[in-house]
Design an enzyme around this catalytic site. Structure first.
Site, short mmCIF file in Angstrom:
data_model
loop_
_atom_site.label_atom_id
_atom_site.label_comp_id
_atom_site.label_asym_id
_atom_site.label_seq_id
_atom_site.Cartn_x
_atom_site.Cartn_y
_atom_site.Cartn_z
CD GLU A 39 -1.15 -0.35 3.71
OE1 GLU A 39 -0.69 -0.20 4.85
OE2 GLU A 39 -2.31 -0.70 3.48
CG ASP A 83 18.84 17.26 -33.15
OD1 ASP A 83 19.54 16.83 -32.21
OD2 ASP A 83 18.38 18.41 -33.18
CG ASP A 99 15.64 22.11 -30.67
OD1 ASP A 99 15.18 21.78 -31.78
OD2 ASP A 99 16.82 22.47 -30.50
CG ASP A 112 11.61 18.25 -33.27
OD1 ASP A 112 11.62 17.52 -34.28
OD2 ASP A 112 12.51 19.06 -32.99
CG ASN A 159 4.95 -12.92 6.95
OD1 ASN A 159 5.63 -13.92 7.18
ND2 ASN A 159 5.45 -11.69 7.03
CG ASP A 177 4.91 -1.57 3.58
OD1 ASP A 177 5.72 -2.48 3.31
OD2 ASP A 177 3.81 -1.45 3.01
#
Length: 843
Positions: free
Chosen positions: A289, A331, A590, A594, A658, A687
């Site tokens: 979780e 490029d 850029d 593109d 477990n 956790d």
């Protein structure tokens, strides 16, 4: 207020008509009018999804189906009089949600802070006062000024222009600057490239000054309309696909286990509600979780590190995909090369170096008037750079500029009329093919062959010609029948560190696809200079891709690695095809054109000096166009992937082992082996140390190649190490029942301690493929593990633990047995992991 139409074409209006049509004046708009227009027309912004908001983040923590079931179960507990159970369950759910919210909120703030690098201001006149404001606050009718270096923040109809030139390459792809005017033009000029009195949003001022009226903002600009494709919803990245697949896999396991445990316990007469609560708690016990929080911590930590390297991460999820890139499309210009021309040589028609040819080229350049100080043309900048100013002034003193004809995109030449002593002279400079066409009585084929040799060496060739004239008039006829004088050779040098960077990519297992608009000969020279391995026996030219099906295009991608003269649409298809074939693709671009390819890639990488649309379409923005920072980012992404994998493997195997033991034993024991509150607490505490897994050290061997989420591999890991966990659970259980004959309270407490500690302890074995003592964990992981282990050991001794969680003291001998089981579990895992990684590790 009714929305004004501003219907007249601004291109064809005089200055006075512009002010009237857009209901403004020389003093600009007043504050009231600005507010009204902002309400009517909205922000001057390209639409882009914003970061997560607080309420969204809060609800995202609670939208898990299991969390909702737990909340419902806690409410039912209250109605049945089990207030303590209800409070504990809801408390742990909320605590876990707070952890997740804090980390995801911190991560979203990282994105917002990093995007401050990308904000812009503009100089505007309102109420007669000039000031700088955020460009997003501009409205139609605002009066703005433009200076050298400014980015045009909206679509502006110019009313004045003093030697104003603008770089429109991010819109048109043409690198040469465009000279602007403040005069009205014919209404027939409909294309943006023809409208010389318009400054287009996203372009850059190279020289001069100008002022004008904002006529379009945001999505209505040429830039905004072009950006429509790039601002649609993001396609699902590889990481998101794998998370979805993993969630589906986990859900099936949880559902099967939950239904089995609920039905079995209910049929055995242990109570429908108790069985339901127990089954739900088991489901939560298996669920990782804190995975969203772990991912958020890891990604935000990676984003901060990359920011220090001048890499702005716009979407945190991209950091993970960055590490898994197996194909990088890039490029040539500015990435493999420096991205700016330098003067390589100046030759006469006998191919000998000749200062006179350079002088003619300097005179016929945009920088001649100012001796190069104000030129922004790439070719002319190269001519003027690093020249001895005294020598230049001495050489050029004899030339007087009389007339200048700008570079023409059709003829691909520029020309000037100068007076040299008492003679008028026409000088022409431009693309060598076109200058040769204008030249008389030369062997064009001979020159073409020699020039081709220069191009194969990666040089750009500019031809220079001249003739004596009697008039200052320049027209196409005057530019014909000139005498070829010689050639200017320019080169875009290969970056000094490019070869080293490319070698890093090879070691990282990343294939390079070079997709360029340059000629095949220039691309061949650059790639050979860098020692790039060429797949196939040639460079593919864009023209041959035009009518290929996707299957045929994929064949070219499989066979070849270098593509020249490629159009923006072809870039998009190449990237999309690689993606469909299962590659994790990074694309570096850029320009506006593109944007679709950036969108199609798993990781779109733009440059801060590039088009706004490219930056909005990208996941990552480089403040410097450098392959070195890309390789650094890939390594960082792989570290993050490795640490997230550690959490997944640890928690899912230990939890599965477990909880599987708990589920089976519940069918044998006359009591529920662990109370729901104990299961939820166990899952939460075990956790907590793994929140520090984002800071953990990663073995270098893990970084050598891209790794993908592999659900079959994860399931094998879960079952393999889950069974080891179950074996040692049983090693604890049987003595507790058969030898010590413990009460349910002592049994549950002992199992709770062993279960929680074993999950935390085994982390140090399975976090590395090396022997545990050869791989150093991070100090945070060690510290949090020690603190949480102390909480697990001390909680059963406290009144709080005994009251809220029904813990009991276990006694010395049981505690000793727990310790022996834990030691056995750790070293057994350490021994068997070598076999597992050798047999099942991804190849």
């Amino acid at each position: 207020m009714e929305k004004p139409s501003f219907s007249q074409n601004p291109v064809s209006l005089t200055k006075e008509e512009l002010f009237e049509n857009f209901q403004t004046s020389e003093k600009g708009l007043d504050s009231t009018e600005v507010r009204e227009r902002q309400k009517l027309f909205g922000k001057n912004d390209i639409e882009v999804k914003k970061g997560a908001r607080v309420l969204n983040l809060i609800f995202s923590q609670l939208k898990s189906a299991l969390v909702i079931v737990l909340i419902i179960a806690s409410i039912i507990s209250f109605f049945l009089g089990e207030q303590i159970d209800g409070l504990v369950i809801i408390g742990i759910v909320l605590l876990s949600s707070v952890f997740g919210f804090y980390q995801e909120y911190s991560a979203s703030k990282v994105v917002e802070n990093l995007e401050k690098f990308l904000t812009h201001t503009v100089k505007v006149c309102r109420g007669g006062v000039w000031s700088e404001i955020d460009s997003r606050e501009l409205v139609i009718g605002d009066l703005v000024k433009l200076h050298v270096g400014d980015r045009v923040a909206a679509e502006v109809r110019l009313v004045s222009a003093e030697e104003l030139t603008i770089d429109e390459s991010i819109l048109t792809g043409e690198s040469l600057p465009v000279e602007k005017t403040g005069e009205k033009l014919s209404p027939e000029k409909k294309l943006p490239t023809e409208q010389k009195n318009l400054a287009l949003m996203g372009t850059y001022v190279l020289s001069g000054t100008g002022s004008g009226i904002v006529v379009k903002v945001g999505q209505e600009t040429y830039l905004g309309k072009t950006a429509k494709l790039a601002t649609e919803d993001n396609t699902e990245t590889d990481f998101q696909k794998q998370i979805r697949n993993f969630s589906s896999f986990l859900f099936k396991i949880i559902l099967l286990l939950t239904v089995f445990v609920f039905l079995a316990n209910a049929l055995l007469g242990k109570g429908v509600f108790s069985s339901f609560l127990f089954a739900v708690a088991l489901a939560v016990g298996i669920t990782p979780e804190l995975l969203p929080a772990i991912i958020s911590i890891s990604l935000s930590k990676g984003a901060k590190k990359m920011a220090e390297k001048k890499v702005v991460v716009k979407r945190l999820i991209a950091v993970e995909d960055f590490g898994n890139i197996d194909t990088l499309c890039t490029d040539k210009t500015g990435t493999l090369t420096k991205g700016e021309f330098i003067l390589a040589d100046y030759l006469n028609t006998s191919y000998s170096q000749d200062r006179g040819i350079l002088n003619l080229a300097l005179v016929c350049s945009t920088g001649f008037r100012h001796r190069g100080s104000l030129t922004h043309n790439a070719t002319d900048k190269a001519l003027w750079a690093n020249l001895d100013s005294e020598k230049v002034n001495s050489d050029l003193a004899k030339f007087e500029l009389l007339k200048e004809n700008e570079f023409d995109f059709t003829t691909r030449v520029m020309s000037v009329i100068v007076k040299e002593e008492d003679q008028l002279k026409l000088i022409v400079k431009g693309a060598w093919e076109d200058v040769l066409k204008l030249s008389e009585k030369i062997d064009k084929e001979k020159f073409s062959d020699r020039i081709s040799e220069y191009e194969l060496e990666g040089k750009r060739v500019i031809a220079v010609a001249s003739k004596n004239v009697t008039s200052e008039k320049i027209d196409p006829k005057a530019e014909s029948e000139v005498t070829l004088k010689g050639f200017i050779l320019l080169t875009d040098p290969v970056k000094a560190d490019a070869r080293e960077s490319l070698e890093k990519f090879e070691k990282l297992g990343v294939a390079i696809k070079v997709i360029s608009g340059d000629s095949p000969s220039v691309l061949s020279y650059v790639t050979e200079s860098l020692g790039l391995k060429k797949a196939g026996d040639r460079i593919v030219v864009g023209a041959e891709l035009e009518n290929l099906t996707d299957a045929q295009l994929q064949e070219r991608l499989d066979q070849f690695s270098f593509f020249a003269r490629v159009t923006p649409e072809q870039k998009y298809r190449l990237v999309a095809n690689l993606n469909r074939e299962g590659h994790v693709v990074g694309f570096l671009g850029d320009g506006i054109n593109d944007a679709p390819a950036l969108k199609a890639a798993d990781v779109g990488i733009a440059v801060d000096t590039g088009a706004e649309v490219a930056k909005e379409a990208s996941d990552i923005v480089l403040l410097e166009k450098d392959l070195e920072v890309l390789s650094t980012g890939i390594i960082e992404g792989r570290k993050i992937f490795a640490n997230i994998t550690k959490y997944i493997q640890n928690t899912i195997s230990a939890n599965f082992g477990n909880m599987a033991t708990v589920a089976v034993s519940s069918l044998i024991l006359p009591f529920i082996p662990l109370l729901p509150t104990q299961i939820v607490l166990n899952n939460f505490l075990s956790d907590v140390p793994l929140l520090a897994v984002a800071t953990d050290n990663v073995d270098p061997s893990v970084l050598h190649r891209p790794r993908r989420w592999d659900i079959p591999y994860i399931s094998k890991f879960m079952v393999y190490f889950g069974f080891i966990s179950s074996f040692f659970d049983l090693a604890l259980i049987f003595p507790l029942i058969l030898y010590w004959h413990t009460t349910p309270g002592v049994f549950r407490t002992a199992w709770f301690i062993e279960s929680a500690l074993s999950e935390m302890l085994v982390t140090f074995a399975i976090r590395t493929r090396l022997p545990f003592y050869k791989s150093k964990p991070s100090s945070w992981l060690i510290t949090l593990t020690i603190i949480t282990s102390l909480v697990v050991l001390l909680l059963p001794l406290t009144v709080l633990g005994q009251k809220l969680f029904s813990f009991e003291r276990t006694g010395f001998m049981i505690s000793l047995w727990i310790a022996l089981v834990l030691i056995g579990y750790f070293f057994t895992t350490e021994i068997f992991k070598k076999y597992f990684f050798k047999k099942f590790e991804q190849h």
